[in-house]
Design a protein around this motif. Structure first.
Motif, PDB file in Angstrom:
ATOM      1  N   SER A  47      27.656  47.330  32.462  1.00 50.00           N
ATOM      2  CA  SER A  47      26.815  48.121  33.375  1.00 50.00           C
ATOM      3  C   SER A  47      26.300  47.318  34.554  1.00 50.00           C
ATOM      4  O   SER A  47      25.472  47.807  35.320  1.00 50.00           O
ATOM      5  CB  SER A  47      25.601  48.664  32.604  1.00 50.00           C
ATOM      6  OG  SER A  47      26.035  49.342  31.450  1.00 50.00           O
ATOM      7  N   LEU A  48      26.783  46.090  34.689  1.00 49.18           N
ATOM      8  CA  LEU A  48      26.211  45.215  35.708  1.00 49.18           C
ATOM      9  C   LEU A  48      26.331  45.826  37.099  1.00 49.18           C
ATOM     10  O   LEU A  48      25.347  45.886  37.851  1.00 49.18           O
ATOM     11  CB  LEU A  48      26.901  43.849  35.658  1.00 49.18           C
ATOM     12  CG  LEU A  48      26.413  42.811  36.667  1.00 49.18           C
ATOM     13  CD1 LEU A  48      24.919  42.530  36.487  1.00 49.18           C
ATOM     14  CD2 LEU A  48      27.215  41.505  36.526  1.00 49.18           C
ATOM     15  N   ARG A  49      27.512  46.322  37.406  1.00 49.26           N
ATOM     16  CA  ARG A  49      27.698  46.844  38.784  1.00 49.26           C
ATOM     17  C   ARG A  49      26.828  48.083  39.024  1.00 49.26           C
ATOM     18  O   ARG A  49      26.178  48.222  40.062  1.00 49.26           O
ATOM     19  CB  ARG A  49      29.167  47.191  39.014  1.00 49.26           C
ATOM     20  CG  ARG A  49      29.460  47.542  40.460  1.00 49.26           C
ATOM     21  CD  ARG A  49      30.946  47.640  40.722  1.00 49.26           C
ATOM     22  NE  ARG A  49      31.223  47.814  42.161  1.00 49.26           N
ATOM     23  CZ  ARG A  49      32.422  47.667  42.682  1.00 49.26           C
ATOM     24  NH1 ARG A  49      33.441  47.343  41.901  1.00 49.26           N
ATOM     25  NH2 ARG A  49      32.603  47.834  43.992  1.00 49.26           N
ATOM     26  N   ASP A  50      26.756  48.957  38.021  1.00 48.37           N
ATOM     27  CA  ASP A  50      25.937  50.177  38.173  1.00 48.37           C
ATOM     28  C   ASP A  50      24.461  49.822  38.325  1.00 48.37           C
ATOM     29  O   ASP A  50      23.754  50.367  39.185  1.00 48.37           O
ATOM     30  CB  ASP A  50      26.109  51.078  36.941  1.00 48.37           C
ATOM     31  CG  ASP A  50      27.472  51.756  36.900  1.00 48.37           C
ATOM     32  OD1 ASP A  50      27.961  52.023  35.788  1.00 48.37           O
ATOM     33  OD2 ASP A  50      28.057  51.981  37.992  1.00 48.37           O
ATOM     34  N   CYS A  52      23.139  46.990  39.318  1.00 46.32           N
ATOM     35  CA  CYS A  52      22.926  46.346  40.622  1.00 46.32           C
ATOM     36  C   CYS A  52      22.833  47.399  41.728  1.00 46.32           C
ATOM     37  O   CYS A  52      21.956  47.332  42.603  1.00 46.32           O
ATOM     38  CB  CYS A  52      24.066  45.382  40.936  1.00 46.32           C
ATOM     39  SG  CYS A  52      24.038  43.850  39.976  1.00 46.32           S
ATOM     40  N   ALA A  53      23.698  48.381  41.680  1.00 42.75           N
ATOM     41  CA  ALA A  53      23.700  49.416  42.733  1.00 42.75           C
ATOM     42  C   ALA A  53      22.415  50.238  42.686  1.00 42.75           C
ATOM     43  O   ALA A  53      21.802  50.521  43.721  1.00 42.75           O
ATOM     44  CB  ALA A  53      24.916  50.321  42.558  1.00 42.75           C
ATOM     45  N   ASP A  56      19.460  48.040  43.839  1.00 43.64           N
ATOM     46  CA  ASP A  56      19.607  47.439  45.172  1.00 43.64           C
ATOM     47  C   ASP A  56      18.495  47.971  46.098  1.00 43.64           C
ATOM     48  O   ASP A  56      18.230  49.182  46.132  1.00 43.64           O
ATOM     49  CB  ASP A  56      20.979  47.804  45.753  1.00 43.64           C
ATOM     50  CG  ASP A  56      21.234  47.098  47.095  1.00 43.64           C
ATOM     51  OD1 ASP A  56      21.879  47.693  47.972  1.00 43.64           O
ATOM     52  OD2 ASP A  56      20.736  45.953  47.253  1.00 43.64           O
ATOM     53  N   MET A  83      33.446  37.533  40.089  1.00 45.29           N
ATOM     54  CA  MET A  83      33.291  38.932  39.684  1.00 45.29           C
ATOM     55  C   MET A  83      31.813  39.324  39.626  1.00 45.29           C
ATOM     56  O   MET A  83      31.415  40.410  40.049  1.00 45.29           O
ATOM     57  CB  MET A  83      33.932  39.154  38.321  1.00 45.29           C
ATOM     58  CG  MET A  83      35.408  38.868  38.269  1.00 45.29           C
ATOM     59  SD  MET A  83      35.967  38.828  36.531  1.00 45.29           S
ATOM     60  CE  MET A  83      37.688  38.367  36.774  1.00 45.29           C
ATOM     61  N   GLU A  86      30.499  39.773  43.066  1.00 46.98           N
ATOM     62  CA  GLU A  86      31.003  41.030  43.651  1.00 46.98           C
ATOM     63  C   GLU A  86      30.276  42.245  43.072  1.00 46.98           C
ATOM     64  O   GLU A  86      30.048  43.242  43.764  1.00 46.98           O
ATOM     65  CB  GLU A  86      32.506  41.160  43.403  1.00 46.98           C
ATOM     66  CG  GLU A  86      33.130  42.364  44.107  1.00 46.98           C
ATOM     67  CD  GLU A  86      34.643  42.439  43.941  1.00 46.98           C
ATOM     68  OE1 GLU A  86      35.256  41.413  43.557  1.00 46.98           O
ATOM     69  OE2 GLU A  86      35.198  43.535  44.179  1.00 46.98           O
ATOM     70  N   CYS A  87      29.851  42.137  41.843  1.00 56.61           N
ATOM     71  CA  CYS A  87      29.083  43.237  41.212  1.00 56.61           C
ATOM     72  C   CYS A  87      27.673  43.348  41.789  1.00 56.61           C
ATOM     73  O   CYS A  87      27.019  44.372  41.674  1.00 56.61           O
ATOM     74  CB  CYS A  87      28.992  43.032  39.712  1.00 56.61           C
ATOM     75  SG  CYS A  87      30.488  43.388  38.789  1.00 56.61           S
ATOM     76  N   GLY A  88      27.210  42.220  42.400  1.00 52.88           N
ATOM     77  CA  GLY A  88      25.881  42.248  42.988  1.00 52.88           C
ATOM     78  C   GLY A  88      24.831  41.444  42.246  1.00 52.88           C
ATOM     79  O   GLY A  88      23.649  41.479  42.595  1.00 52.88           O
TER      80      GLY A  88
END
Ligand SMILES: O=C(COP(=O)(O)O)[C@@H](O)CO
Length: 260
Positions: A47-50, A52-53, A56, A83, A86-88
């Motif tokens: 869930s890292l990218r979600d 982070c988004a 944000d 990676m 890039e995920c934030g």
């Protein structure tokens, strides 16, 4: 007024699948932490990218629970710092005792990972801690100094300003853990601060955030936050509920601001 924020973070460890993580992140995004604190959350990779988004633009920083030290390659099952960036992710937890105990993490791999995380513009959160046996034999300070020196070996003093350190007595972590006595924590953190000043010089050494973790709860969080050289707390179980995490942030922030 304190010049530096108090860091208050939680790692969800192996909890909260994608749907639950998104729900929790949305609840955190709706929370406006009081001044004087720096909240952070460390979700599972899934869930890292979600997360982070969703977070944000808020004051809540998002980190990763681990990383490999190479940028890419034949490392089955691993995640690279490229990676994560890039995920934030802005923080990367390295060297947690659970990774040291069960997944072969060593002081040497921690050092490799610290360099990798810094190389990709993220902040390493270096976890160090003494085992119950080391504590019983009275070698806690020696163990922590060794772990810290190896973890940070070769990092230029100016880059050390990006590092955070979490002292987490292995015997204090988790359901069977015994939260460390505040007098014991004060002595350990004073020793760690001296090592950091020796390694990085006074200007940087006093600025590196030193967090305490290990059975932190809503009942003892303020007590740890009051300790000299404790710049924050790193929480597991007691903050996996967003409501509980928000409550701890609020109570610690109130005390931190009030103590000016
Ligand atoms: O492991 C940690 C503390 O866990 P507790 O459940 O609070 O003892 C620390 O690294 C935060 O995950």
């Amino acid at each position: 007024m304190h010049s530096r924020p108090l860091w208050i973070g939680t790692s969800w460890k192996m909890n909260k699948g994608p749907a639950a993580a998104i729900e929790a992140a949305r609840a955190l995004a709706a929370f406006h932490p009081p001044g004087g604190v720096q909240p952070f959350v460390i979700p599972p990779f899934t869930s890292l990218r979600d997360v982070c988004a969703i977070l944000d633009g808020t004051s809540v920083m998002v980190g990763a629970q681990n990383t490999h030290w190479e940028d890419e390659g034949a490392w089955t099952g691993e995640i690279s710092p490229v990676m994560l960036a890039e995920c934030g992710a802005t923080l990367v937890e390295i060297g947690h005792s659970e990774r040291r105990a069960h997944f072969g993490e060593t002081d040497w791999t921690v050092n490799l990972k610290v360099h990798a995380v810094l190389r990709h513009g993220m902040r390493p959160l270096v976890c160090i801690g003494d085992t119950a046996q080391e504590h019983a034999f009275g070698v806690t300070h020696d163990v922590l100094a060794r772990q810290l020196r190896i973890a940070l070996h070769g990092v230029p003093p100016a880059r050390l300003a990006q590092v955070l350190v979490a002292y987490e007595p292995v015997w204090a972590i988790g359901a069977g853990g015994q939260a460390a006595d505040t007098t014991f924590v004060a002595a350990a953190h004073a020793r760690l601060r001296a090592v950091l000043v020796e390694m990085a010089g006074e200007a940087v050494g006093f600025e590196i955030p030193l967090l305490y973790g290990g059975s932190v709860t809503r009942n003892n969080a303020c007590g740890y936050a009051r300790i000299a050289n404790v710049d924050g707390v790193f929480i597991g179980r007691a903050a996996w509920s967003v409501a509980d995490f928000r409550q701890i942030i609020g109570s610690v922030a109130h005390e931190h601001v009030a103590s000016g």
